[in-house]
Write a protein that holds these residues in place. Structure first.
Motif, short mmCIF file in Angstrom:
data_model
loop_
_atom_site.label_atom_id
_atom_site.label_comp_id
_atom_site.label_asym_id
_atom_site.label_seq_id
_atom_site.Cartn_x
_atom_site.Cartn_y
_atom_site.Cartn_z
N VAL A 36 0.84 -1.21 0.00
CA VAL A 36 0.00 0.00 0.00
C VAL A 36 0.87 1.25 0.00
CG1 VAL A 36 -1.67 1.31 1.37
CG2 VAL A 36 -1.96 -1.15 1.07
N LEU A 37 1.96 1.24 0.77
CA LEU A 37 2.84 2.41 0.81
C LEU A 37 3.54 2.63 -0.52
CD1 LEU A 37 4.41 1.98 4.37
CD2 LEU A 37 2.67 3.62 3.66
N VAL A 38 3.96 1.56 -1.19
CA VAL A 38 4.59 1.70 -2.50
C VAL A 38 3.60 2.27 -3.51
CG1 VAL A 38 5.55 0.41 -4.45
CG2 VAL A 38 6.33 -0.07 -2.15
N ILE A 39 2.35 1.81 -3.44
CA ILE A 39 1.31 2.37 -4.32
C ILE A 39 1.09 3.84 -4.02
CG2 ILE A 39 -1.16 2.27 -4.84
CD1 ILE A 39 -1.00 -0.75 -4.46
N ALA A 40 1.14 4.20 -2.72
CA ALA A 40 0.90 5.59 -2.33
C ALA A 40 1.95 6.54 -2.89
CB ALA A 40 0.84 5.70 -0.81
N VAL A 41 3.23 6.10 -2.95
CA VAL A 41 4.30 6.99 -3.41
C VAL A 41 4.61 6.79 -4.89
CG1 VAL A 41 5.35 7.13 -1.13
CG2 VAL A 41 6.08 5.34 -2.70
N ALA A 42 3.79 6.00 -5.59
CA ALA A 42 4.03 5.79 -7.02
C ALA A 42 4.04 7.09 -7.83
CB ALA A 42 2.99 4.82 -7.58
N LEU A 44 5.18 9.94 -6.95
CA LEU A 44 6.48 10.57 -6.73
C LEU A 44 7.54 9.91 -7.62
CD1 LEU A 44 8.39 12.47 -5.21
CD2 LEU A 44 8.50 10.77 -3.37
N ARG A 45 7.49 8.57 -7.70
CA ARG A 45 8.43 7.87 -8.57
C ARG A 45 8.20 8.24 -10.03
NH1 ARG A 45 6.95 3.27 -7.35
NH2 ARG A 45 5.68 2.83 -9.18
N GLY A 46 6.94 8.36 -10.43
CA GLY A 46 6.63 8.76 -11.80
C GLY A 46 7.12 10.15 -12.11
N TRP A 47 6.99 11.05 -11.16
CA TRP A 47 7.47 12.43 -11.36
C TRP A 47 8.99 12.46 -11.54
CZ3 TRP A 47 10.68 15.71 -8.51
CH2 TRP A 47 10.65 17.06 -8.88
N LEU A 48 9.70 11.68 -10.75
CA LEU A 48 11.16 11.61 -10.89
C LEU A 48 11.55 10.98 -12.23
CD1 LEU A 48 12.07 10.39 -7.27
CD2 LEU A 48 12.50 12.67 -8.25
N THR A 49 10.79 10.01 -12.68
CA THR A 49 11.08 9.38 -13.98
C THR A 49 10.91 10.38 -15.11
OG1 THR A 49 10.34 7.24 -13.11
CG2 THR A 49 10.47 7.48 -15.52
N VAL A 57 17.94 7.28 -7.73
CA VAL A 57 17.15 8.36 -7.12
C VAL A 57 15.66 7.99 -7.15
CG1 VAL A 57 16.47 10.78 -7.32
CG2 VAL A 57 18.85 10.11 -7.72
N GLN A 58 15.21 7.37 -8.25
CA GLN A 58 13.81 6.96 -8.35
C GLN A 58 13.44 5.93 -7.29
OE1 GLN A 58 12.86 5.69 -12.36
NE2 GLN A 58 14.20 7.24 -13.26
N VAL A 59 14.42 5.18 -6.81
CA VAL A 59 14.18 4.20 -5.76
C VAL A 59 14.39 4.81 -4.38
CG1 VAL A 59 14.96 2.01 -4.77
CG2 VAL A 59 14.77 2.26 -7.25
N ALA A 60 15.46 5.61 -4.24
CA ALA A 60 15.85 6.10 -2.92
C ALA A 60 14.86 7.12 -2.37
CB ALA A 60 17.25 6.71 -2.97
N VAL A 61 14.41 8.04 -3.20
CA VAL A 61 13.55 9.13 -2.69
C VAL A 61 12.20 8.57 -2.19
CG1 VAL A 61 12.30 11.22 -3.33
CG2 VAL A 61 14.67 10.91 -4.07
N PRO A 62 11.47 7.76 -2.97
CA PRO A 62 10.22 7.18 -2.40
C PRO A 62 10.48 6.32 -1.18
CG PRO A 62 10.27 6.93 -4.79
CD PRO A 62 11.64 7.38 -4.39
N LEU A 63 11.59 5.56 -1.19
CA LEU A 63 11.89 4.70 -0.05
C LEU A 63 12.15 5.52 1.21
CD1 LEU A 63 12.50 1.87 1.09
CD2 LEU A 63 14.86 2.19 0.36
N MET A 156 10.12 -3.88 -3.50
CA MET A 156 8.98 -3.44 -4.29
C MET A 156 9.29 -2.18 -5.09
SD MET A 156 5.74 -4.18 -1.75
CE MET A 156 5.38 -5.84 -1.17
N CYS A 157 10.06 -1.26 -4.49
CA CYS A 157 10.44 -0.05 -5.22
C CYS A 157 11.34 -0.38 -6.41
CB CYS A 157 11.16 0.93 -4.28
SG CYS A 157 10.07 1.75 -3.10
N LEU A 158 12.23 -1.37 -6.22
CA LEU A 158 13.10 -1.79 -7.33
C LEU A 158 12.28 -2.46 -8.44
CD1 LEU A 158 16.14 -3.22 -5.34
CD2 LEU A 158 16.14 -1.19 -6.80
N ASP A 159 11.27 -3.22 -8.05
CA ASP A 159 10.48 -3.97 -9.03
C ASP A 159 9.33 -3.15 -9.62
OD1 ASP A 159 12.06 -6.16 -8.61
OD2 ASP A 159 10.70 -7.09 -7.15
N ALA A 160 9.03 -2.00 -9.03
CA ALA A 160 7.85 -1.24 -9.46
C ALA A 160 7.88 -0.86 -10.94
CB ALA A 160 7.69 0.01 -8.59
#
Length: 346
Positions: A36-42, A44-49, A57-63, A156-160
């Motif tokens: 649920v937390l990984v889905i919540a910060v998705a 943010l990861r998309g914005w960094l991408t 950075v795409q993994v570290a910042v959401p984590l 999960m952040c690595l696999d997202a």
């Protein structure tokens, strides 16, 4: 195969699955929380991408964002539990005096003392504070599994990104399943975002009201009000009872009524009138299904199940109902909406 047999086999499978999840609740709870937390910060990861940030950075910042939230919540829960432990002994004398007053008042009307004692025993503030302390301690127990949660979050952040591409590519073969999983992610994020924003607003207003009324530990009850906004249907009652009991012990029935009135004005207006307008179709569950989901997931995963009842039910709906084009009537049944006409396209 007769439909009765299919229904019975489905119910048996559900019971076995839930029993298995309950048996491994110490692992299943952190897994669901991490998902649920990984889905919540998705987003943010998309914005960094989209900004071309490096993959690390795409993994570290959401984590780091999620871990910071978990550490903050663990600290708040620890302080809250410590404060709760001091309340029951502090008000034991006042409660005994209140009991004596009620017994004397009831005696004037010929009510048996034993009957009064039985009735008052159910309102023992120590039991109320123990219930709230158990809820917070259960959540803290999950937060204490921080190493496991962080490892799951990292994986999960690595696999997202890969998971997103797999779901997108699989949309050609299983369009309904891909659409259901996408809708689950969207609805979960919307539910968490809107609930968090209005939970913070509710908690702030509750704290202000309690400060004005002179109720002890207003910040603690504000934290409880924020947490219980994620508990459907009965969360408001759980957040109301402890400060109302303190109002009774501090200033009598008038003080308690003022607390109840303030909470009703704030929480009922926000949660019953304003919040549903912003959530829209994010939940898509009827009141009855929501209550049954709360009971089921609390039984399976404990206090964490109560907090995550809505996301868990949305996930089950996505897998079993929304992914099946022939189950439109089931979706309409569990969401208490009119079914869409058949034949209007996939």
């Amino acid at each position: 195969m007769p439909r009765t047999v299919i229904v019975l086999l489905g119910l048996a499978g559900a019971v076995i699955t839930l029993a298995g999840l309950r048996a491994v609740g110490s692992i299943a709870g952190p897994v669901v929380l991490a998902l649920v937390l990984v889905i919540a910060v998705a987003p943010l990861r998309g914005w960094l991408t989209r900004r071309g940030a490096p993959k690390w950075v795409q993994v570290a910042v959401p984590l780091l964002t999620v871990v910071s939230v978990l550490l903050g919540m663990a600290a708040v829960l620890t302080v809250s539990i410590a404060q709760l432990a001091t309340l029951a002994p502090r008000y034991a004398g006042k409660f005994r005096g209140l009991v004596a007053d009620v017994q004397g008042f009831a005696g004037r009307f010929g009510i048996n003392k034993e009957q009064v004692d039985k009735a008052i025993a159910s309102f023992d503030p120590a039991k109320v504070f123990e219930l709230v302390q158990g809820l917070l301690a259960g959540l803290l127990g999950v937060a204490s599994s921080l190493f496991l949660i962080v490892v799951l979050l990292l994986a999960m952040c690595l696999d997202a990104p890969v998971t997103s591409r797999v779901v997108a590519s699989g949309a050609r073969e299983r369009p309904h399943l891909a659409r259901a999983l996408t809708e689950f992610s969207r609805k979960t994020r919307r539910y968490l975002l809107v609930s968090t924003v209005f939970g913070l607003l509710t908690a702030l207003l509750d704290v202000v009201a309690l400060v004005v009324l002179g109720i002890p530990l207003p910040l603690l009850w504000g934290v409880l009000a924020f947490i219980t906004i994620y508990i459907p249907n009965i969360g408001f009652v759980i957040g109301l009872v402890p400060p109302a009991m303190l109002g009774l012990l501090e200033g009598g029935f008038q003080e308690m009524l003022l607390v109840v009135l303030a909470y009703c004005m704030i929480n009922v207006v926000i949660q019953s009138l304003i919040l549903p307008k912003f959530l829209g179709d994010a939940v898509g569950l009827s009141t009855t299904v929501t209550l049954l989901s709360l009971i089921t997931w609390t039984f399976v995963l404990g206090p964490l199940g109560a907090i995550l009842a809505i996301p868990l039910s949305l996930f089950v709906r996505a897998l079993l109902v929304d992914s099946d084009p022939s189950a439109g009537w089931v979706a309409a049944l569990i969401s208490a909406e009119e079914p869409k006409p058949v034949g209007g396209g996939p």
